[in-house]
Design a protein around this motif. Structure first.
Motif, PDB file in Angstrom:
ATOM      1  N   LEU A   1       0.837  -1.188   0.000  1.00  0.00           N
ATOM      2  CA  LEU A   1       0.000   0.000   0.000  1.00  0.00           C
ATOM      3  C   LEU A   1       0.879   1.248   0.000  1.00  0.00           C
ATOM      4  N   ILE A   2       0.389   2.303  -0.648  1.00  0.00           N
ATOM      5  CA  ILE A   2       1.128   3.559  -0.768  1.00  0.00           C
ATOM      6  C   ILE A   2       0.488   4.588   0.157  1.00  0.00           C
ATOM      7  N   GLU A   3       1.304   5.181   1.027  1.00  0.00           N
ATOM      8  CA  GLU A   3       0.771   6.100   2.037  1.00  0.00           C
ATOM      9  C   GLU A   3       0.159   7.352   1.416  1.00  0.00           C
TER      10      GLU A   3
ATOM     11  N   CYS B 263      -1.553   1.194  -5.748  1.00  0.00           N
ATOM     12  CA  CYS B 263      -1.176  -0.033  -5.044  1.00  0.00           C
ATOM     13  C   CYS B 263      -0.083  -0.737  -5.844  1.00  0.00           C
ATOM     14  N   HIS B 264       1.059  -1.030  -5.216  1.00  0.00           N
ATOM     15  CA  HIS B 264       2.135  -1.763  -5.878  1.00  0.00           C
ATOM     16  C   HIS B 264       1.937  -3.258  -5.664  1.00  0.00           C
TER      17      HIS B 264
ATOM     18  N   GLY C 213       9.227   0.219  -1.143  1.00  0.00           N
ATOM     19  CA  GLY C 213      10.213  -0.514  -0.359  1.00  0.00           C
ATOM     20  C   GLY C 213      10.235  -2.005  -0.582  1.00  0.00           C
ATOM     21  N   ALA C 214       9.540  -2.505  -1.620  1.00  0.00           N
ATOM     22  CA  ALA C 214       9.540  -3.944  -1.896  1.00  0.00           C
ATOM     23  C   ALA C 214      10.962  -4.432  -2.161  1.00  0.00           C
TER      24      ALA C 214
ATOM     25  N   LEU D 117      -2.859   2.995   8.888  1.00  0.00           N
ATOM     26  CA  LEU D 117      -2.574   3.875   7.745  1.00  0.00           C
ATOM     27  C   LEU D 117      -3.826   4.112   6.917  1.00  0.00           C
ATOM     28  N   LEU D 118      -4.598   3.025   6.681  1.00  0.00           N
ATOM     29  CA  LEU D 118      -5.831   3.158   5.903  1.00  0.00           C
ATOM     30  C   LEU D 118      -6.813   4.091   6.613  1.00  0.00           C
ATOM     31  N   THR D 119      -6.923   3.898   7.950  1.00  0.00           N
ATOM     32  CA  THR D 119      -7.817   4.761   8.722  1.00  0.00           C
ATOM     33  C   THR D 119      -7.361   6.219   8.642  1.00  0.00           C
TER      34      THR D 119
END
Length: 343
Positions: free
Chosen positions: A32-34, A40-41, A152-153, A246-248
């Motif tokens: 997930l991307i902040e 989305c990666h 960061g993958a 993070l989603l919240t």
């Protein structure tokens, strides 16, 4: 065209992210991307027994603001010999073909489809490539060392995780197979005569002993794997909690952003109304001042007109006087001239 965030699409994406992270498909993961819930990666292992088998391929989804009504855009970041990198890919499940899109697609099913499309010919599609087998294999090996600067993958770590999951799967299958063998042996033994049973058992003591040893080794291996898996699961749970937070946070930020924008619009409207109100009051003051000074202006105008008439009259008298004086002077000159000639 500027688009606004859709709470329905955000909730749909959050559900899909949570479902994927809770039960990810084999050899696949997402990041997930902040900065945006709409990006989305992903990383997945290449199809087995193909030129892509040793590769781990990384890319991203860009979801539209009305997802899942319309399909996402798909990009690849790791060279692979089948799809171009940093280019929108043309597939039946991407934004190039909204006519073939259906909202029943999910992130996991789209990744399965993309992995299957790697084995199909490019056929001139946008973002499609045709490469030699050796090129694909070379790209597959290099992809194992890729690290994404955005999400960061790390494919070196991901390779270990995929191997661990496959070892666990193979171990489970082996144990089930051994249990089936033992069950079959018991059924065969029960049907034999006492003599046959004894002979059968004697012949299979060594085999059973080997099976027991193998089971013990497998159990030891399984315990080690379970321990490593528990460590990974614990880390994943921590990551999932962070991702949920993070989603919240993203959702709250989006709501706060919308609220702030609405407040700014209301403030701008209030500013415009205030300016208009001030202008109206200024106009009223001008009209009031004009009405109050109207009589004074009229009197001053009449006074100016009188002064003008008087000035003009004085000028006329002045010029007439000068004219008469000139006539008198001329007459005197005329008389003197006549007297001079008479004398």
């Amino acid at each position: 065209m500027q688009k606004t965030n859709n709470l329905g699409s955000i909730k749909r994406l959050q559900r899909e992210y949570a479902a994927f992270l809770k039960s990810p498909p084999p050899d696949m993961t997402i990041y997930l991307i902040e900065s945006s819930v709409y990006e989305c990666h992903f990383s997945f292992k290449g199809p087995s027994e193909t030129d892509f088998a040793e590769g781990i391929y990384h890319g991203k989804f860009i979801f539209p603001y009305d997802y899942p009504k319309n399909p996402p855009e798909v990009y690849f970041f790791t060279p692979n010999g089948r799809f171009a990198i940093n280019t929108k890919i043309c597939l039946s499940i991407t934004s190039f073909h909204p006519e073939t899109w259906t909202p029943v697609w999910s992130i996991s099913s789209m990744l399965e489809a993309i992995r299957a499309f790697m084995l199909t010919p490019a056929a001139g599609a946008v973002g499609g490539l045709e490469s030699h087998s050796d090129v694909k294999k070379e790209f597959a090996k290099k992809s194992q060392y890729y690290t994404c600067p955005v999400c960061g993958a790390n494919h070196q770590e991901l390779k270990k995780i995929f191997l661990l999951e496959n070892d666990k799967k193979n171990l489970t299958e082996n144990i089930e197979h051994q249990l089936k063998i033992n069950t079959s042996s018991t059924e065969v033994t029960s049907k034999l005569s006492n003599y046959d049973k004894t002979e059968y058992k004697l012949e299979n003591v060594e085999k059973d002993h080997k099976i027991i040893i193998e089971k013990e080794n497998n159990n030891n291996q399984q315990q080690d794997i379970i321990k490593e898996e528990n460590d990974i699961i614990t880390q994943n749970e921590i990551n999932n909690e962070c991702k949920e937070e993070l989603l919240t946070k993203i959702e709250n930020d989006e709501i706060n952003k919308e609220t702030k924008e609405k407040e700014e619009e209301i403030n701008q409207e209030d500013d415009v109304l205030t300016i208009l109100k001030k202008r109206q009051e200024a106009e009223k003051e001008k009209i009031k001042h004009f009405l109050e000074n109207k009589e004074e202006i009229k009197e001053e105008t009449e006074r100016n007109e009188k002064y003008t008439v008087i000035n003009e009259t004085i000028n006329i008298i002045f010029y007439l006087s000068i004219f008469l004086i000139i006539l008198m002077v001329l007459n005197l000159l005329k008389i003197k001239i006549i007297m001079y000639f008479l004398n």
